[in-house]
Scaffold this motif. Structure first.
Motif, PDB file in Angstrom:
ATOM      1  N   GLN A  50       0.833  -1.201   0.000  1.00 43.30           N
ATOM      2  CA  GLN A  50       0.000   0.000   0.000  1.00 43.30           C
ATOM      3  C   GLN A  50       0.866   1.248   0.000  1.00 43.30           C
ATOM      4  OE1 GLN A  50      -0.119   2.143   2.930  1.00 43.30           O
ATOM      5  NE2 GLN A  50      -1.288   3.606   1.725  1.00 43.30           N
ATOM      6  N   TYR A  51       1.902   1.248   0.842  1.00 45.57           N
ATOM      7  CA  TYR A  51       2.752   2.426   0.922  1.00 45.57           C
ATOM      8  C   TYR A  51       3.568   2.608  -0.360  1.00 45.57           C
ATOM      9  CZ  TYR A  51       5.442   6.111   3.139  1.00 45.57           C
ATOM     10  OH  TYR A  51       6.002   7.322   3.443  1.00 45.57           O
ATOM     11  N   SER A  52       3.872   1.500  -1.007  1.00 47.14           N
ATOM     12  CA  SER A  52       4.583   1.610  -2.286  1.00 47.14           C
ATOM     13  C   SER A  52       3.714   2.299  -3.330  1.00 47.14           C
ATOM     14  CB  SER A  52       5.005   0.220  -2.780  1.00 47.14           C
ATOM     15  OG  SER A  52       3.893  -0.520  -3.252  1.00 47.14           O
ATOM     16  N   ALA A  53       2.391   2.169  -3.184  1.00 46.76           N
ATOM     17  CA  ALA A  53       1.473   2.774  -4.154  1.00 46.76           C
ATOM     18  C   ALA A  53       1.357   4.281  -3.995  1.00 46.76           C
ATOM     19  CB  ALA A  53       0.082   2.135  -4.019  1.00 46.76           C
ATOM     20  N   CYS A  54       1.619   4.795  -2.793  1.00 42.74           N
ATOM     21  CA  CYS A  54       1.509   6.255  -2.607  1.00 42.74           C
ATOM     22  C   CYS A  54       2.877   6.927  -2.543  1.00 42.74           C
ATOM     23  CB  CYS A  54       0.655   6.595  -1.386  1.00 42.74           C
ATOM     24  SG  CYS A  54       1.109   5.779   0.144  1.00 42.74           S
ATOM     25  N   PHE A  55       3.739   6.484  -1.633  1.00 42.89           N
ATOM     26  CA  PHE A  55       5.042   7.129  -1.546  1.00 42.89           C
ATOM     27  C   PHE A  55       5.908   6.806  -2.765  1.00 42.89           C
ATOM     28  CE2 PHE A  55       9.457   7.496   0.114  1.00 42.89           C
ATOM     29  CZ  PHE A  55       9.443   8.866   0.320  1.00 42.89           C
ATOM     30  N   GLY A  56       5.771   5.597  -3.288  1.00 41.00           N
ATOM     31  CA  GLY A  56       6.497   5.251  -4.507  1.00 41.00           C
ATOM     32  C   GLY A  56       6.107   6.162  -5.655  1.00 41.00           C
ATOM     33  N   THR A  57       4.818   6.484  -5.726  1.00 38.97           N
ATOM     34  CA  THR A  57       4.333   7.412  -6.751  1.00 38.97           C
ATOM     35  C   THR A  57       4.943   8.790  -6.559  1.00 38.97           C
ATOM     36  OG1 THR A  57       2.231   6.228  -6.949  1.00 38.97           O
ATOM     37  CG2 THR A  57       2.265   8.508  -7.702  1.00 38.97           C
ATOM     38  N   GLU A  58       5.001   9.243  -5.308  1.00 38.85           N
ATOM     39  CA  GLU A  58       5.566  10.570  -5.049  1.00 38.85           C
ATOM     40  C   GLU A  58       7.031  10.637  -5.478  1.00 38.85           C
ATOM     41  OE1 GLU A  58       6.302  13.863  -1.510  1.00 38.85           O
ATOM     42  OE2 GLU A  58       5.471  11.906  -0.997  1.00 38.85           O
ATOM     43  N   LEU A  59       7.809   9.620  -5.141  1.00 42.17           N
ATOM     44  CA  LEU A  59       9.220   9.623  -5.518  1.00 42.17           C
ATOM     45  C   LEU A  59       9.396   9.639  -7.034  1.00 42.17           C
ATOM     46  CD1 LEU A  59      10.869   7.101  -3.019  1.00 42.17           C
ATOM     47  CD2 LEU A  59      11.030   9.593  -3.019  1.00 42.17           C
ATOM     48  N   ALA A  60       8.593   8.833  -7.713  1.00 41.96           N
ATOM     49  CA  ALA A  60       8.684   8.793  -9.175  1.00 41.96           C
ATOM     50  C   ALA A  60       8.342  10.155  -9.774  1.00 41.96           C
ATOM     51  CB  ALA A  60       7.753   7.709  -9.723  1.00 41.96           C
ATOM     52  N   MET A  61       7.326  10.807  -9.235  1.00 41.22           N
ATOM     53  CA  MET A  61       6.933  12.124  -9.733  1.00 41.22           C
ATOM     54  C   MET A  61       8.011  13.165  -9.449  1.00 41.22           C
ATOM     55  SD  MET A  61       4.041  11.623 -11.214  1.00 41.22           S
ATOM     56  CE  MET A  61       3.226  13.206 -11.412  1.00 41.22           C
ATOM     57  N   ASN A  62       8.587  13.116  -8.249  1.00 42.12           N
ATOM     58  CA  ASN A  62       9.643  14.074  -7.912  1.00 42.12           C
ATOM     59  C   ASN A  62      10.846  13.946  -8.837  1.00 42.12           C
ATOM     60  OD1 ASN A  62       8.287  15.305  -5.798  1.00 42.12           O
ATOM     61  ND2 ASN A  62       9.163  13.993  -4.229  1.00 42.12           N
ATOM     62  N   ASN A  63      11.125  12.709  -9.252  1.00 42.93           N
ATOM     63  CA  ASN A  63      12.279  12.476 -10.129  1.00 42.93           C
ATOM     64  C   ASN A  63      12.032  12.927 -11.565  1.00 42.93           C
ATOM     65  OD1 ASN A  63      14.091  11.397  -8.267  1.00 42.93           O
ATOM     66  ND2 ASN A  63      13.315   9.319  -8.511  1.00 42.93           N
ATOM     67  N   GLN A  64      10.765  12.945 -11.995  1.00 40.94           N
ATOM     68  CA  GLN A  64      10.478  13.134 -13.415  1.00 40.94           C
ATOM     69  C   GLN A  64       9.706  14.400 -13.767  1.00 40.94           C
ATOM     70  OE1 GLN A  64      11.702  11.212 -15.777  1.00 40.94           O
ATOM     71  NE2 GLN A  64      12.663   9.842 -14.307  1.00 40.94           N
ATOM     72  N   LEU A  65       9.069  15.039 -12.783  1.00 36.12           N
ATOM     73  CA  LEU A  65       8.163  16.140 -13.114  1.00 36.12           C
ATOM     74  C   LEU A  65       8.858  17.328 -13.774  1.00 36.12           C
ATOM     75  CD1 LEU A  65       5.517  16.422 -10.252  1.00 36.12           C
ATOM     76  CD2 LEU A  65       5.109  16.086 -12.687  1.00 36.12           C
ATOM     77  N   ALA A  66      10.002  17.727 -13.236  1.00 39.97           N
ATOM     78  CA  ALA A  66      10.707  18.878 -13.825  1.00 39.97           C
ATOM     79  C   ALA A  66      11.063  18.594 -15.281  1.00 39.97           C
ATOM     80  CB  ALA A  66      11.962  19.202 -13.017  1.00 39.97           C
ATOM     81  N   THR A  67      11.538  17.383 -15.540  1.00 36.79           N
ATOM     82  CA  THR A  67      11.857  16.978 -16.914  1.00 36.79           C
ATOM     83  C   THR A  67      10.606  16.968 -17.779  1.00 36.79           C
ATOM     84  OG1 THR A  67      13.693  15.615 -16.145  1.00 36.79           O
ATOM     85  CG2 THR A  67      12.810  15.119 -18.320  1.00 36.79           C
ATOM     86  N   HIS A  68       9.507  16.473 -17.220  1.00 35.66           N
ATOM     87  CA  HIS A  68       8.245  16.395 -17.959  1.00 35.66           C
ATOM     88  C   HIS A  68       7.784  17.774 -18.408  1.00 35.66           C
ATOM     89  CE1 HIS A  68       4.204  15.091 -19.067  1.00 35.66           C
ATOM     90  NE2 HIS A  68       3.714  16.023 -18.265  1.00 35.66           N
ATOM     91  N   PHE A  69       7.759  18.731 -17.489  1.00 33.02           N
ATOM     92  CA  PHE A  69       7.306  20.084 -17.843  1.00 33.02           C
ATOM     93  C   PHE A  69       8.290  20.775 -18.790  1.00 33.02           C
ATOM     94  CE2 PHE A  69       4.605  19.880 -13.937  1.00 33.02           C
ATOM     95  CZ  PHE A  69       3.400  20.192 -14.546  1.00 33.02           C
ATOM     96  N   ARG A  70       9.574  20.541 -18.578  1.00 32.31           N
ATOM     97  CA  ARG A  70      10.583  21.208 -19.385  1.00 32.31           C
ATOM     98  C   ARG A  70      10.545  20.738 -20.843  1.00 32.31           C
ATOM     99  NH1 ARG A  70      14.797  20.645 -16.030  1.00 32.31           N
ATOM    100  NH2 ARG A  70      15.554  18.728 -16.963  1.00 32.31           N
ATOM    101  N   VAL A  71      10.380  19.427 -21.020  1.00 34.11           N
ATOM    102  CA  VAL A  71      10.430  18.865 -22.367  1.00 34.11           C
ATOM    103  C   VAL A  71       9.056  18.817 -23.020  1.00 34.11           C
ATOM    104  CG1 VAL A  71      11.035  16.821 -23.708  1.00 34.11           C
ATOM    105  CG2 VAL A  71      12.444  17.505 -21.775  1.00 34.11           C
ATOM    106  N   TYR A  72       8.082  18.240 -22.317  1.00 34.81           N
ATOM    107  CA  TYR A  72       6.779  18.002 -22.922  1.00 34.81           C
ATOM    108  C   TYR A  72       6.032  19.303 -23.186  1.00 34.81           C
ATOM    109  CZ  TYR A  72       2.573  15.277 -23.937  1.00 34.81           C
ATOM    110  OH  TYR A  72       1.499  14.692 -24.545  1.00 34.81           O
ATOM    111  N   PHE A  73       6.190  20.282 -22.272  1.00 35.85           N
ATOM    112  CA  PHE A  73       5.524  21.569 -22.449  1.00 35.85           C
ATOM    113  C   PHE A  73       6.491  22.666 -22.902  1.00 35.85           C
ATOM    114  CE2 PHE A  73       2.576  19.319 -19.671  1.00 35.85           C
ATOM    115  CZ  PHE A  73       1.350  19.643 -20.232  1.00 35.85           C
TER     116      PHE A  73
END
Length: 348
Positions: A208-231
């Protein structure tokens, strides 16, 4: 290192640079998993203050060395060792569970963890807008500016560790921790992990915790790249938008803990289970909606959905902290370690 070229080099899919960043992210999370699991025994042997001080100083050393990165292999290696500092979360949760009463432990744990992870959002903004960009604009070469910037968080790591060692106690009534506080009579051992994992509730909680905190870590690692490149945004703007995900920790995790405590007061422990279920359910809904947004829509549409997505991610984590302290009180350190490691497992 050319920050202005990130959108056309480092962040482009299929390039060697992008693979290096992805592999380094996995290495960082993997090291955290190992250390988080190990802390179950270390916390009982050495106490929260000593363990946390050691992790902070160790992390600070490697953050400082990040300024000397010259090649993909040492970038990945340093990310691996910095990842060990992510295990401080386990100490945080174990420590808070010792310090606060059962009727408010959910709120206390969630607030402490939330304000801790708030650093993830603040750092996204602070490193770019307060350190790197002003240095670069003052005439310092970009390659030098980012290396010097890394020394600031390194110094804060070390300073925090020293203050913790000098000023903090392990429990409200004792300067040093004793396992008798949790009702445990035998010395810590590796068999404690076997005992804890025999309980299917703990295994469910790990995933269960992997489903929420794991999601947060993945987002923290990729969000800046996502906004920079995709948008197609500049680095500072992308970091600011990505930081909004982490900034929700200011209150969202606490909201999850408060909800858990309130429902516990109304309907008993089943209320904590319902709080967790609802937070996870709406997290899944918002993740699906966020995945449906493409770059034909304005960036602020993605941002609005991201904020609601982050709200339920953090709330789901907050509700977790209201459950863990009650699962096996004698093995609180091991349960905290295994569930905490499950969060990083989800990110991998």
């Amino acid at each position: 290192y050319l920050p202005d070229e990130l959108a056309t080099c480092v962040c482009t899919g299929g390039t060697e640079c992008k693979d290096v960043i992805a592999n380094a992210g996995v290495a960082s999370v993997a090291s955290t998993i190992f250390v988080r699991v190990a802390l179950g025994t270390l916390l009982e042997r050495f106490g929260p203050v000593n363990v946390q001080t050691g992790l902070m100083c160790f992390g600070g050393f490697w953050v400082a060395l990040a300024g000397a990165i010259t090649a993909p292999w040492n970038y990945t290696l340093i990310r691996f060792f910095i990842g060990c500092a992510g295990a401080t979360f386990v100490t945080n949760q174990f420590w808070c569970s010792l310090m606060f009463a059962p009727n408010i432990v959910g709120t206390a744990n969630a607030t402490a963890a939330g304000w801790g992870n708030l650093g993830g959002g603040v750092t996204q903004i602070f490193m770019m807008t307060v350190l790197f960009l002003p240095m670069k604009n003052s005439g310092i070469a970009a390659d030098t500016a980012w290396r010097v910037s890394m020394q600031v968080p390194a110094a804060l790591f070390i300073l925090t560790g020293i203050c913790m060692k000098l000023l903090c106690w392990d429990t409200p009534k004792a300067k040093r921790f004793d396992v008798l506080v949790t009702g445990k009579t035998q010395k810590p051992s590796l068999f404690d992990y076997v005992e804890v994992l025999k309980d299917p509730r703990v295994v469910v909680m790990i995933f269960q915790y992997s489903a929420c905190f794991g999601t947060e870590l993945a987002m923290n690692n990729q969000l800046a790249t996502h906004f920079r490149v995709y948008f197609q945004m500049d680095a500072a703007s992308a970091s600011t938008l990505a930081g909004c995900f982490g900034l929700m920790n200011l209150f969202a995790r606490s909201l999850g803990g408060i909800t858990s405590d309130l429902l516990f007061k109304k309907v008993g422990f089943r209320g904590r289970i319902w709080a967790q279920f609802l937070a996870l359910f709406f997290e899944a809904i918002m993740l699906f909606v966020f995945g449906c947004i493409d770059n034909k829509q304005p960036w602020y549409v993605a941002l609005v959905v991201l904020i609601f997505f982050s709200l339920f991610v953090q709330m789901a984590e907050g509700t977790s902290y209201g459950i863990v302290p009650f699962m096996n009180k004698r093995q609180l350190a091991v349960v905290s370690a295994l569930v905490g490691a499950g969060g990083n497992l989800g990110a991998v």
